[in-house]
Design a protein around this motif. Structure first.
Motif, PDB file in Angstrom:
ATOM      1  N   ASP A  50     -17.158 -14.739 102.269  1.00  0.00           N
ATOM      2  CA  ASP A  50     -17.749 -14.599 100.939  1.00  0.00           C
ATOM      3  C   ASP A  50     -18.604 -15.826 100.611  1.00  0.00           C
ATOM      4  O   ASP A  50     -19.721 -15.694 100.105  1.00  0.00           O
ATOM      5  CB  ASP A  50     -16.648 -14.410  99.897  1.00  0.00           C
ATOM      6  N   TYR A  51     -18.093 -17.000 100.910  1.00  0.00           N
ATOM      7  CA  TYR A  51     -18.828 -18.225 100.619  1.00  0.00           C
ATOM      8  C   TYR A  51     -20.147 -18.263 101.401  1.00  0.00           C
ATOM      9  O   TYR A  51     -21.209 -18.527 100.816  1.00  0.00           O
ATOM     10  CB  TYR A  51     -17.973 -19.457 100.941  1.00  0.00           C
ATOM     11  N   ILE A  52     -20.096 -17.977 102.690  1.00  0.00           N
ATOM     12  CA  ILE A  52     -21.323 -17.990 103.494  1.00  0.00           C
ATOM     13  C   ILE A  52     -22.294 -16.936 102.964  1.00  0.00           C
ATOM     14  O   ILE A  52     -23.503 -17.173 102.887  1.00  0.00           O
ATOM     15  CB  ILE A  52     -21.015 -17.757 104.985  1.00  0.00           C
ATOM     16  N   GLY A  53     -21.789 -15.782 102.576  1.00  0.00           N
ATOM     17  CA  GLY A  53     -22.656 -14.757 102.001  1.00  0.00           C
ATOM     18  C   GLY A  53     -23.326 -15.233 100.726  1.00  0.00           C
ATOM     19  O   GLY A  53     -24.522 -14.987 100.509  1.00  0.00           O
ATOM     20  N   LYS A  54     -22.578 -15.942  99.887  1.00  0.00           N
ATOM     21  CA  LYS A  54     -23.157 -16.464  98.640  1.00  0.00           C
ATOM     22  C   LYS A  54     -24.179 -17.562  98.929  1.00  0.00           C
ATOM     23  O   LYS A  54     -25.200 -17.654  98.248  1.00  0.00           O
ATOM     24  CB  LYS A  54     -22.071 -17.011  97.713  1.00  0.00           C
ATOM     25  N   VAL A  55     -23.918 -18.382  99.927  1.00  0.00           N
ATOM     26  CA  VAL A  55     -24.889 -19.411 100.310  1.00  0.00           C
ATOM     27  C   VAL A  55     -26.179 -18.749 100.767  1.00  0.00           C
ATOM     28  O   VAL A  55     -27.278 -19.134 100.353  1.00  0.00           O
ATOM     29  CB  VAL A  55     -24.324 -20.324 101.428  1.00  0.00           C
ATOM     30  N   ALA A 146     -27.846 -25.446 110.228  1.00  0.00           N
ATOM     31  CA  ALA A 146     -26.989 -26.280 111.088  1.00  0.00           C
ATOM     32  C   ALA A 146     -25.654 -26.536 110.394  1.00  0.00           C
ATOM     33  O   ALA A 146     -24.591 -26.473 111.025  1.00  0.00           O
ATOM     34  CB  ALA A 146     -27.690 -27.593 111.424  1.00  0.00           C
ATOM     35  N   ALA A 147     -25.694 -26.810 109.094  1.00  0.00           N
ATOM     36  CA  ALA A 147     -24.451 -27.043 108.340  1.00  0.00           C
ATOM     37  C   ALA A 147     -23.599 -25.774 108.294  1.00  0.00           C
ATOM     38  O   ALA A 147     -22.367 -25.836 108.424  1.00  0.00           O
ATOM     39  CB  ALA A 147     -24.778 -27.526 106.927  1.00  0.00           C
ATOM     40  N   ILE A 148     -24.238 -24.626 108.117  1.00  0.00           N
ATOM     41  CA  ILE A 148     -23.502 -23.355 108.120  1.00  0.00           C
ATOM     42  C   ILE A 148     -22.831 -23.145 109.478  1.00  0.00           C
ATOM     43  O   ILE A 148     -21.656 -22.743 109.541  1.00  0.00           O
ATOM     44  CB  ILE A 148     -24.438 -22.178 107.778  1.00  0.00           C
ATOM     45  N   ASN A 149     -23.537 -23.433 110.548  1.00  0.00           N
ATOM     46  CA  ASN A 149     -22.950 -23.252 111.877  1.00  0.00           C
ATOM     47  C   ASN A 149     -21.798 -24.213 112.124  1.00  0.00           C
ATOM     48  O   ASN A 149     -20.807 -23.845 112.767  1.00  0.00           O
ATOM     49  CB  ASN A 149     -24.025 -23.382 112.948  1.00  0.00           C
ATOM     50  N   ARG A 150     -21.876 -25.440 111.611  1.00  0.00           N
ATOM     51  CA  ARG A 150     -20.736 -26.362 111.728  1.00  0.00           C
ATOM     52  C   ARG A 150     -19.542 -25.828 110.931  1.00  0.00           C
ATOM     53  O   ARG A 150     -18.396 -25.930 111.368  1.00  0.00           O
ATOM     54  CB  ARG A 150     -21.135 -27.763 111.272  1.00  0.00           C
ATOM     55  N   LEU A 151     -19.828 -25.242 109.772  1.00  0.00           N
ATOM     56  CA  LEU A 151     -18.755 -24.616 108.987  1.00  0.00           C
ATOM     57  C   LEU A 151     -18.146 -23.444 109.758  1.00  0.00           C
ATOM     58  O   LEU A 151     -16.924 -23.289 109.797  1.00  0.00           O
ATOM     59  CB  LEU A 151     -19.279 -24.146 107.627  1.00  0.00           C
ATOM     60  N   HIS A 152     -18.998 -22.629 110.368  1.00  0.00           N
ATOM     61  CA  HIS A 152     -18.488 -21.523 111.192  1.00  0.00           C
ATOM     62  C   HIS A 152     -17.528 -22.050 112.254  1.00  0.00           C
ATOM     63  O   HIS A 152     -16.450 -21.477 112.468  1.00  0.00           O
ATOM     64  CB  HIS A 152     -19.631 -20.799 111.902  1.00  0.00           C
ATOM     65  N   GLN A 153     -17.915 -23.134 112.937  1.00  0.00           N
ATOM     66  CA  GLN A 153     -17.084 -23.677 114.006  1.00  0.00           C
ATOM     67  C   GLN A 153     -15.722 -24.112 113.466  1.00  0.00           C
ATOM     68  O   GLN A 153     -14.691 -23.778 114.043  1.00  0.00           O
ATOM     69  CB  GLN A 153     -17.794 -24.849 114.689  1.00  0.00           C
ATOM     70  N   CYS A 154     -15.707 -24.833 112.360  1.00  0.00           N
ATOM     71  CA  CYS A 154     -14.430 -25.278 111.788  1.00  0.00           C
ATOM     72  C   CYS A 154     -13.597 -24.099 111.292  1.00  0.00           C
ATOM     73  O   CYS A 154     -12.381 -24.088 111.462  1.00  0.00           O
ATOM     74  CB  CYS A 154     -14.680 -26.258 110.640  1.00  0.00           C
ATOM     75  N   ALA A 155     -14.251 -23.135 110.685  1.00  0.00           N
ATOM     76  CA  ALA A 155     -13.528 -21.956 110.198  1.00  0.00           C
ATOM     77  C   ALA A 155     -12.923 -21.185 111.363  1.00  0.00           C
ATOM     78  O   ALA A 155     -11.782 -20.714 111.271  1.00  0.00           O
ATOM     79  CB  ALA A 155     -14.459 -21.064 109.384  1.00  0.00           C
TER      80      ALA A 155
END
Length: 182
Positions: A50-55, A146-155
């Motif tokens: 949901d957060y990534i979708g809102k971003v 790039a920040a979204i992809n780093r978030l994806h990795q941690c998630a």
């Protein structure tokens, strides 16, 4: 001897009942913990998605605003409506971010903060609060992806998703920006 046999039988039945109770209790607690973990993982996945979708909604709204002429009466621009859409998207992103803050571990929260800052820079440029050339605009988009992809990795690590996610391979993809020569 008959009394000794009866005492041994009763003791064996009691020991068997205690072992059965302990085993069933441990199995039930383990099953309950697994169900709770699955439930939390599902909630985390929902919050992250949901957060990534809102971003991404904010980015889309910011692109529309950035590309629009600033004149409020411009028929092709409709600056005020686009500004309102971006403001609404930012509010939804903030609410989604709060869910991540409630559910995520420290690493995911830190990466979500990075996404928020990168997305905010795009919002500021779209609102004309900061001057931004097309190349700088592209750079802001590369940074947020790039920040979204780093978030994806941690998630993915938090959710224990198997497989590798090499963010550098994905960062440049999905940019829907015009070429520099246009």
């Amino acid at each position: 001897m008959n009394l000794l046999t009866q005492v041994i039988t009763i003791a064996a039945v009691i020991v068997g009942a205690v072992v059965t109770y302990a085993t069933n209790s441990a199995t039930e607690r383990s099953r309950h913990r697994r169900q709770l973990q699955i439930r939390w993982d599902e909630r985390n996945l929902e919050a992250y998605a949901d957060y990534i979708g809102k971003v991404r909604s904010c980015i889309y709204s910011a692109v529309r605003l950035y590309e629009s002429p600033r004149e409020p009466d411009s028929p092709e621009g409709q600056w005020g409506q686009l500004l309102d859409a971006l403001t609404a998207a930012e509010g939804q992103r903030a609410v989604a971010f709060e869910r991540v803050m409630l559910l995520a571990n420290d690493q995911v929260i830190e990466k979500a903060h990075e996404v928020n800052m990168a997305a905010a820079r795009i919002d500021w440029a779209a609102r004309r609060r900061i001057e931004c050339s097309l190349e700088e605009w592209r750079s802001l988009h590369r940074a947020v992806f790039a920040a979204i992809n780093r978030l994806h990795q941690c998630a993915r690590q938090d959710l224990k998703v198997p497989g590798l996610f090499i963010s550098d391979q994905h960062t440049g993809r999905g940019l829907t920006l015009p070429d520099s020569d246009q």
